[in-house]
Design an enzyme around this catalytic site. Structure first.
Site, PDB file in Angstrom:
ATOM      1  N   SER A 140       0.636  -1.097  -0.092  1.00  0.00           N
ATOM      2  CA  SER A 140      -0.084  -0.332  -0.316  1.00  0.00           C
ATOM      3  C   SER A 140       0.548   1.362   0.030  1.00  0.00           C
ATOM      4  O   SER A 140       0.669   1.822  -0.778  1.00  0.00           O
ATOM      5  CB  SER A 140      -0.812   0.167   1.250  1.00  0.00           C
ATOM      6  OG  SER A 140       0.479  -0.098   2.522  1.00  0.00           O
ATOM      7  N   HIS A 160      -5.778  -4.347  -0.927  1.00  0.00           N
ATOM      8  CA  HIS A 160      -5.736  -3.180  -1.216  1.00  0.00           C
ATOM      9  C   HIS A 160      -6.162  -3.766  -3.345  1.00  0.00           C
ATOM     10  O   HIS A 160      -5.508  -3.442  -3.707  1.00  0.00           O
ATOM     11  CB  HIS A 160      -4.488  -2.114  -1.489  1.00  0.00           C
ATOM     12  CG  HIS A 160      -4.200  -1.623  -0.259  1.00  0.00           C
ATOM     13  ND1 HIS A 160      -4.990  -0.442  -1.069  1.00  0.00           N
ATOM     14  CD2 HIS A 160      -3.946  -1.708   0.852  1.00  0.00           C
ATOM     15  CE1 HIS A 160      -4.694   0.629   0.846  1.00  0.00           C
ATOM     16  NE2 HIS A 160      -4.143  -0.627   1.268  1.00  0.00           N
ATOM     17  N   LYS A 211     -12.734  -1.045   2.416  1.00  0.00           N
ATOM     18  CA  LYS A 211     -11.477   0.001   1.966  1.00  0.00           C
ATOM     19  C   LYS A 211     -12.339   0.106   0.495  1.00  0.00           C
ATOM     20  O   LYS A 211     -13.453   0.683   0.423  1.00  0.00           O
ATOM     21  CB  LYS A 211     -10.227  -0.873   1.256  1.00  0.00           C
ATOM     22  CG  LYS A 211      -9.171  -0.292   2.263  1.00  0.00           C
ATOM     23  CD  LYS A 211      -7.661  -1.037   2.382  1.00  0.00           C
ATOM     24  CE  LYS A 211      -7.237  -0.576   3.068  1.00  0.00           C
ATOM     25  NZ  LYS A 211      -6.302  -2.181   4.060  1.00  0.00           N
TER      26      LYS A 211
HETATM   27  C1  PLP Z   1      -5.536  -1.858   5.400  1.00  0.00           C
HETATM   28  C2  PLP Z   1      -4.864  -2.939   5.404  1.00  0.00           C
HETATM   29  C3  PLP Z   1      -5.471  -3.707   6.672  1.00  0.00           C
HETATM   30  C4  PLP Z   1      -5.847  -3.565   7.670  1.00  0.00           C
HETATM   31  O1  PLP Z   1      -7.583  -3.889   7.596  1.00  0.00           O
HETATM   32  P1  PLP Z   1      -8.604  -3.385   8.036  1.00  0.00           P
HETATM   33  O2  PLP Z   1     -10.082  -3.932   7.501  1.00  0.00           O
HETATM   34  O3  PLP Z   1      -8.754  -1.827   8.033  1.00  0.00           O
HETATM   35  O4  PLP Z   1      -8.447  -3.723   9.878  1.00  0.00           O
HETATM   36  C5  PLP Z   1      -4.672  -4.991   6.190  1.00  0.00           C
HETATM   37  N1  PLP Z   1      -3.601  -4.931   5.331  1.00  0.00           N
HETATM   38  C6  PLP Z   1      -3.692  -4.814   4.212  1.00  0.00           C
HETATM   39  C7  PLP Z   1      -2.309  -5.144   3.282  1.00  0.00           C
HETATM   40  C8  PLP Z   1      -4.246  -3.013   4.287  1.00  0.00           C
HETATM   41  O5  PLP Z   1      -3.802  -2.490   3.350  1.00  0.00           O
END
Ligand code: PLP
Length: 429
Positions: A215, A243, A274
């Site tokens: 990310s 992502h 997301k």
């Molecule tokens: C955002 C993210 C997480 C965490 O996800 P949440 O549902 O917000 O806890 C885990 N791994 C990656 C690669 C992320 O980008």
């Protein structure tokens, strides 16, 4: 010490808000807490001096391409949300959440195994499993929890886990909790992965672990090579698709589909927070035995409240919309291409994969990145500077994220602001 006394004592360790409450109440609490406050003050000063202090701007509208920010008169264009498809403010998603609130109430007041499993949970788990072409899926309160819970359950001391060194913090934490042999390979370095796989050859189960898309850099894991090596060395593959899910690859199935290799990995963890409506929640999709075992043993699943009905219904509707057509998917890709091309023409260095909406505009210095972001906000464009410890020292950047909800004109407005400020700050000529 009475109950309130105990609470006060631990308040400073809880949160920034709690700390400011405590400040108002100086003179309350233990001598030890006064000492702790001084220690924490030094730590906080250190962060400010390093120029890596993160302030939280307050948004007073829905998460959408155009938002209202506290202290800013006019509306602001948002270019830093993970709202890749614009679904967090989609009318049908909101309506689905409202309906579930009516039919199932605000929440279940229970963990799943006591009395917290509702029909909506089961439906969404089935839908997620089908979406990814997997046998089963299990929901968590977040993907952080899904990552925190899985490794300890799946792997024992006779096993090995081999993880990309730049994997997400939640993967690192989850791996810390497991008793397997813990190995790391250099970021996207397949020669190093192969060395580690050879070293792990005597272990019972071997699991290669990678983010699908990293990310901070917006770059994609070399999944075909990873799967080939894993096959050669009899290892399984785990991919974190936070992502990627919903928008990456021709129909939004994520990194596997981007490479035309659907089903090549064994376990998918991802988020509902997301692209899938952006509320909250995460999941594991994979073999049925693994999902069953997680329901029996995974600590964040067993010891934390079940996802609220409205949150589940929003994600479920978001997934329906994604499955129904790929318009949003195509739009986020065309916005991405437009932004990248125009920024590169203007002389900026934009990192990441050409097809991915994470566009890190590389600036180097932490203070420059933060000043740049502030000036962008004055121009009505909301972007955030990322610096240490989120990215390595000297590699500060502004991470722009495109959304299907941006119009072409809005993308151009962002580029124009970058160009003007970039000239002023001598980033481009
Ligand atoms: C955002 C993210 C997480 C965490 O996800 P949440 O549902 O917000 O806890 C885990 N791994 C990656 C690669 C992320 O980008």
């Amino acid at each position: 010490m009475d109950g309130i006394g105990k609470l006060m004592r631990f308040r400073p360790l809880l949160s920034k808000n709690a700390l400011s409450c405590f400040r108002h109440a100086r003179g309350v609490g233990t001598a030890a807490a006064t000492e702790a406050r001084d220690i924490l003050d030094k730590e906080l000063d250190g962060i400010r001096e390093a120029g890596t202090w993160k302030t939280e701007r307050v948004i007073v509208s829905k998460q959408a391409p155009s938002i209202r920010v506290e202290g800013q008169g006019s509306s602001i264009l948002n270019f830093c949300a993970n709202n890749y498809l614009g679904l967090s403010s989609h009318p049908e998603v909101i309506e689905a959440g409202k309906m579930a609130l009516e039919t199932h109430g605000s929440g279940v007041s229970s963990t799943r195994f006591i009395c917290g499993t509702i029909d909506l949970h089961k439906e969404l788990e089935q839908k997620i499993a089908r979406f990814h072409g997997r046998e089963d899926a299990i929901l968590y309160a977040s993907c952080f929890d899904a990552n925190a819970g899985i490794f300890e359950v799946l792997l024992g001391p006779e096993d090995a886990v081999i993880s990309d060194e730049l994997n997400h913090a939640s993967i690192i934490d989850g791996i810390r909790l497991c008793k397997a042999k813990r190995m790391r390979y250099k970021h996207r370095d397949m020669a190093d992965l192969e060395t580690q796989l050879k070293d792990a050859s005597s272990c019972r189960m071997k699991l290669v672990v990678t983010d699908g898309v990293f990310s901070m850099d917006g770059n994609v894991t070399p999944l075909p090579e990873i799967c080939a090596l894993a096959n050669q060395h009899n290892a399984m593959v785990f991919i974190d698709e936070c992502h990627g899910t919903g928008f990456f690859g021709p129909t939004g199935r994520g990194t596997e589909e981007y490479f035309g290799m659907e089903g090549c990995s064994d376990i998918i963890n991802s988020t509902l927070g997301k692209a899938l409506g952006g509320a909250a929640g995460g999941y594991t999709a994979g073999p049925q035995q693994l999902v069953e075992l997680l329901r029996q043993r995974s600590r964040p699943y067993l010891f934390s409240n079940a996802l609220p009905p409205a949150v589940v219904a929003c994600a479920s509707k978001a997934l329906d919309l994604i499955i129904a057509n790929d318009d949003l998917n195509k739009k986020v890709l065309s916005n991405t291409k437009q932004f990248r091309a125009k920024m590169q023409d203007a002389g900026f260095t934009v990192g990441g994969d050409p097809a991915h909406p994470i566009c890190p505009v590389m600036l180097g210095d932490a203070r420059l990145a933060s000043a740049f972001a502030d000036q962008m906000l004055e121009r009505g464009i909301y972007v955030i500077g990322f610096s240490f410890p989120v990215v390595p020292t000297g590699k500060a950047r502004i991470r722009v994220q495109l959304s299907a909800a941006h119009t072409e004109q809005e993308v151009d407005r962002a580029v124009d602001a970058f160009v003007d400020i970039g000239r002023k700050l001598n980033v481009i000529s």
